[in-house]
Design an enzyme around this catalytic site. Structure first.
Site, short mmCIF file in Angstrom:
data_model
loop_
_atom_site.label_atom_id
_atom_site.label_comp_id
_atom_site.label_asym_id
_atom_site.label_seq_id
_atom_site.Cartn_x
_atom_site.Cartn_y
_atom_site.Cartn_z
N ASP A 85 4.71 -5.36 0.36
CA ASP A 85 3.76 -5.43 -0.75
C ASP A 85 2.95 -6.72 -0.64
OD1 ASP A 85 2.47 -5.14 -3.17
OD2 ASP A 85 4.13 -5.95 -4.33
N ASP A 308 -4.76 -3.82 -1.97
CA ASP A 308 -3.42 -3.25 -2.11
C ASP A 308 -3.20 -2.16 -1.07
OD1 ASP A 308 -0.99 -2.32 -2.92
OD2 ASP A 308 -1.57 -1.91 -5.00
#
Ligand code: NAG
Ligand code: NAG
Length: 420
Positions: A85, A308
């Site tokens: 992430d 992202d």
């Protein structure tokens, strides 16, 4: 003699760059679409989103995750599939204690009691909804960390509960373990990027949203990442680069993450670092399919963007997304004709040298659904959220530029051209 020393120094320097494959796998969303369960679930998700307020602060959504990497924990190494992430510093792995939802005192975060929220929670938190098949699957599907089988496992403290709540789910950990972790690198030569004693949550319960996700744990490289600060002195340069290739197959290398430098094979060395408001974000000044934008699509005020890798689309303020969808001849749900040619999307950014237009090629904005239909890769931000006027740039963006995350003094993001 001089030559020999030079040679040794060069060899040493080369070893401080580690490059790891990101494997492209089928996302939970795609699996659910195939199984015909996506639409109903998505409706619940949208209902839940209606109740978000400006406390909506973390952006983790695991339905779209489609790039994972191999990570090893312990001695001898236990193998896991990890989701990296770029926005958090979370580090957790599914633990051997993960079995069923058998806790007498279940962890039920507030979303469980909001409209639409029940499906994200432990069956014990949701009245009127029986256990489902996917509840049973979650732990069975995952590779689980067994600390008793690791000679380097270490945990100096008493067991303690540690939960991590996300917008659409949560994990419950009974231990914070410490152990050796290794990232498998293939280039410039095969090796491991190792942290001798990393601390991570051992998850004994995963919310139902983790059923069918293609990973066993998650490691964050976001601002103040524990992992990055620990490997920092092992790397040539305090940076990592993400390069995503153009291949849309599953179970193949879909990109590379390079720790310690840019990816010299796939990325131009001309990095343009962006002006930023906060760590690893950048500003955009307008966005349009047209080089002379209509007023609607141009932005009145600059907006902040977060990159992202866990998103398959470009997310932005509802009004602008709506007009972009219209400009691409998509319907309200984002459906487009699969044969339609999508124009390139121009985005005005500001780097150290001033304004500049960057481009997402139209082909990266087309998503092929399992049923043969196609979608434009645009999504609206949830209403009421703190992100309402912000953007999240997902995979279409990562396929368009190499993204460089520098963590020397300030944590800034830069882009360079893909050169393959
Ligand atoms: C990819 O690998 C998974 C797990 O091994 C497997 O279930 C799936 O069928 C594979 N998909 C393709 C398209 O090969
Ligand atoms: C963005 O806006 C600026 C001025 O507001 C204009 O000069 C530029 O051409 C616009 N760029 C795009 C891609 O629309």
């Amino acid at each position: 003699m001089k030559l020999l020393i030079l040679f040794i120094v060069f060899r040493f320097a080369a070893a401080l760059v580690y490059q790891q494959s990101l494997i492209r796998v089928e996302s939970r969303k795609m699996k659910m679409m195939k199984a015909g369960t996506w639409d109903a679930y998505h409706k619940e998700k949208q209902t839940l989103q209606q109740s978000f307020d400006d406390k909506y602060q973390n952006m983790n959504d695991f339905d779209d995750v489609e790039y994972i990497a191999n990570l090893y924990i312990g001695t001898p190494p236990q193998a896991f599939k990890f989701y990296y992430d770029v926005n958090s510093q979370d580090f957790w792995v599914t633990d051997k204690s993960c079995e069923k939802f058998d806790s007498d005192i279940p962890h039920c975060p507030s979303i469980c009691y909001k409209p639409g929220g029940a499906v994200f929670c432990n069956p014990k938190c949701r009245q009127n909804i029986a256990k489902t098949e996917s509840d049973e699957r979650i732990c069975i599907q995952k590779a689980k960390y067994d600390s008793t089988k690791s000679s380097t496992f270490y945990h100096p403290n008493e067991p303690r509960e540690n939960n991590r709540d996300y917008e659409f789910g949560y994990i419950v950990a009974s231990f914070i373990g410490e152990d050796k972790i290794m990232l498998e690198a293939e280039a410039p030569k095969f090796g491991y990027l190792t942290v001798r004693l990393a601390s991570f949550l051992q998850a004994k319960e995963l919310s139902p949203t983790f059923a069918d996700t293609p990973f066993d744990g998650m490691l964050g490289f976001g601002p103040s990442s524990f992992f990055l600060s620990n490997v920092n002195n092992k790397l040539d340069k305090p940076m990592y680069t993400i390069y995503i290739n153009d291949i849309d197959d599953y179970n193949v290398t879909g990109g590379l993450i390079t720790f310690g430098d840019i990816d010299k094979e796939h990325c131009s060395s001309e990095i343009e670092y962006q002006s930023t408001l906060s760590q690893y974000t950048f500003m955009i000044y307008n966005i349009s399919f047209d080089t002379s934008p209509t007023e609607k699509q141009a932005m009145q005020i600059p907006s902040e963007v977060t990159v992202d890798i866990a998103r398959s689309s470009i997310m932005g303020p509802p009004e602008i997304i709506k007009s972009l969808k219209e400009a691409a001849n998509a319907n309200e749900d984002g459906k487009i004709d699969c044969d339609a040619e999508i124009k390139d999307l121009s985005i005005q950014v500001r780097n150290e040298n001033g304004f500049k237009i960057l481009t997402i090629p139209g082909k990266h904005l087309k998503i092929q659904n399992p049923d043969g239909s196609c979608n434009i890769a645009f999504e609206s931000m949830p209403p009421n959220s703190a992100f309402l006027n912000k953007w999240i740039f997902g995979v279409p963006w990562l396929k368009s530029y190499c993204n460089i995350f520098s963590f020397e003094n300030e944590q800034k993001i830069g882009f360079s051209k893909i050169i393959v």
